[in-house]
Design a protein around this motif. Structure first.
Motif, PDB file in Angstrom:
ATOM      1  N   LEU A  22       0.818  -1.217   0.000  1.00  0.00           N
ATOM      2  CA  LEU A  22       0.000   0.000   0.000  1.00  0.00           C
ATOM      3  C   LEU A  22       0.850   1.265   0.000  1.00  0.00           C
ATOM      4  N   LYS A  23       2.162   1.094   0.071  1.00  0.00           N
ATOM      5  CA  LYS A  23       3.094   2.225   0.093  1.00  0.00           C
ATOM      6  C   LYS A  23       2.733   3.206   1.204  1.00  0.00           C
ATOM      7  N   MET A  24       2.466   2.643   2.371  1.00  0.00           N
ATOM      8  CA  MET A  24       2.083   3.462   3.516  1.00  0.00           C
ATOM      9  C   MET A  24       3.301   4.189   4.061  1.00  0.00           C
ATOM     10  N   VAL A  25       3.110   5.442   4.394  1.00  0.00           N
ATOM     11  CA  VAL A  25       4.193   6.275   4.890  1.00  0.00           C
ATOM     12  C   VAL A  25       4.356   6.110   6.398  1.00  0.00           C
ATOM     13  N   ASN A  26       3.271   6.090   7.117  1.00  0.00           N
ATOM     14  CA  ASN A  26       3.312   6.060   8.576  1.00  0.00           C
ATOM     15  C   ASN A  26       3.267   4.621   9.096  1.00  0.00           C
ATOM     16  N   VAL A  27       4.283   3.835   8.770  1.00  0.00           N
ATOM     17  CA  VAL A  27       4.300   2.430   9.183  1.00  0.00           C
ATOM     18  C   VAL A  27       4.626   2.266  10.658  1.00  0.00           C
ATOM     19  N   GLY A  28       5.096   3.311  11.297  1.00  0.00           N
ATOM     20  CA  GLY A  28       5.410   3.251  12.718  1.00  0.00           C
ATOM     21  C   GLY A  28       4.210   2.901  13.570  1.00  0.00           C
ATOM     22  N   VAL A  29       3.028   3.162  13.054  1.00  0.00           N
ATOM     23  CA  VAL A  29       1.794   2.837  13.769  1.00  0.00           C
ATOM     24  C   VAL A  29       1.700   1.337  14.022  1.00  0.00           C
ATOM     25  N   PHE A  30       2.282   0.543  13.142  1.00  0.00           N
ATOM     26  CA  PHE A  30       2.160  -0.907  13.234  1.00  0.00           C
ATOM     27  C   PHE A  30       3.378  -1.582  13.850  1.00  0.00           C
ATOM     28  N   GLU A  31       4.400  -0.809  14.170  1.00  0.00           N
ATOM     29  CA  GLU A  31       5.571  -1.401  14.802  1.00  0.00           C
ATOM     30  C   GLU A  31       5.214  -1.874  16.201  1.00  0.00           C
ATOM     31  N   ASN A  32       5.798  -2.965  16.592  1.00  0.00           N
ATOM     32  CA  ASN A  32       5.599  -3.538  17.925  1.00  0.00           C
ATOM     33  C   ASN A  32       4.150  -3.904  18.210  1.00  0.00           C
ATOM     34  N   LEU A  33       3.406  -4.230  17.184  1.00  0.00           N
ATOM     35  CA  LEU A  33       2.031  -4.675  17.358  1.00  0.00           C
ATOM     36  C   LEU A  33       2.070  -6.138  17.773  1.00  0.00           C
ATOM     37  N   GLU A  34       1.610  -6.424  18.962  1.00  0.00           N
ATOM     38  CA  GLU A  34       1.704  -7.765  19.534  1.00  0.00           C
ATOM     39  C   GLU A  34       0.572  -8.663  19.039  1.00  0.00           C
ATOM     40  N   LEU A  35       0.873  -9.946  18.944  1.00  0.00           N
ATOM     41  CA  LEU A  35      -0.087 -10.942  18.481  1.00  0.00           C
ATOM     42  C   LEU A  35      -1.379 -10.900  19.292  1.00  0.00           C
ATOM     43  N   ASP A  36      -1.272 -10.805  20.607  1.00  0.00           N
ATOM     44  CA  ASP A  36      -2.476 -10.847  21.441  1.00  0.00           C
ATOM     45  C   ASP A  36      -3.283  -9.552  21.411  1.00  0.00           C
ATOM     46  N   SER A  37      -2.784  -8.522  20.728  1.00  0.00           N
ATOM     47  CA  SER A  37      -3.531  -7.266  20.623  1.00  0.00           C
ATOM     48  C   SER A  37      -4.142  -7.072  19.236  1.00  0.00           C
ATOM     49  N   VAL A  38      -4.132  -8.138  18.426  1.00  0.00           N
ATOM     50  CA  VAL A  38      -4.593  -8.054  17.044  1.00  0.00           C
ATOM     51  C   VAL A  38      -5.706  -9.072  16.797  1.00  0.00           C
ATOM     52  N   ASP A  39      -6.703  -8.670  16.022  1.00  0.00           N
ATOM     53  CA  ASP A  39      -7.703  -9.626  15.541  1.00  0.00           C
ATOM     54  C   ASP A  39      -7.048 -10.353  14.365  1.00  0.00           C
ATOM     55  N   TYR A  40      -6.477 -11.505  14.664  1.00  0.00           N
ATOM     56  CA  TYR A  40      -5.647 -12.222  13.689  1.00  0.00           C
ATOM     57  C   TYR A  40      -6.429 -12.590  12.430  1.00  0.00           C
ATOM     58  N   ASN A  41      -7.658 -13.038  12.587  1.00  0.00           N
ATOM     59  CA  ASN A  41      -8.461 -13.420  11.418  1.00  0.00           C
ATOM     60  C   ASN A  41      -8.748 -12.222  10.516  1.00  0.00           C
ATOM     61  N   ALA A  42      -9.002 -11.073  11.107  1.00  0.00           N
ATOM     62  CA  ALA A  42      -9.228  -9.862  10.315  1.00  0.00           C
ATOM     63  C   ALA A  42      -7.953  -9.466   9.575  1.00  0.00           C
TER      64      ALA A  42
END
Length: 73
Positions: A22-42
């Motif tokens: 997606l050529k996203m510029v603000n990828v820092g938003v997703f850094e250190n995103l932990e498995l247990d804090s994500v809806d994995y199926n989504a």
């Protein structure tokens, strides 16, 4: 890579692939995103949709970015 099995490695891989495609510029938003804090199926659903397409309209990119914000539990 077996993405069906939830793991931190898979989360990192999919987020990297998504933000690159997606050529996203603000990828820092997703850094250190932990498995247990994500809806994995989504996340898998978003990843699979993005992998199928080669080009995205600005509106589609915006919608995907909004969906990525919602995957946090």
């Amino acid at each position: 890579m077996n993405l069906e099995t939830p793991s931190q490695e898979n989360v990192n891989f999919m987020l990297t692939e998504i933000t690159t495609k997606l050529k996203m510029v603000n990828v820092g938003v997703f850094e250190n995103l932990e498995l247990d804090s994500v809806d994995y199926n989504a996340l898998i659903d978003i990843y699979q949709l993005i992998k199928r397409k080669s080009n995205f309209s600005p509106r589609e990119m915006q919608l995907f970015a909004e969906e990525l914000r919602r995957i946090r539990k």
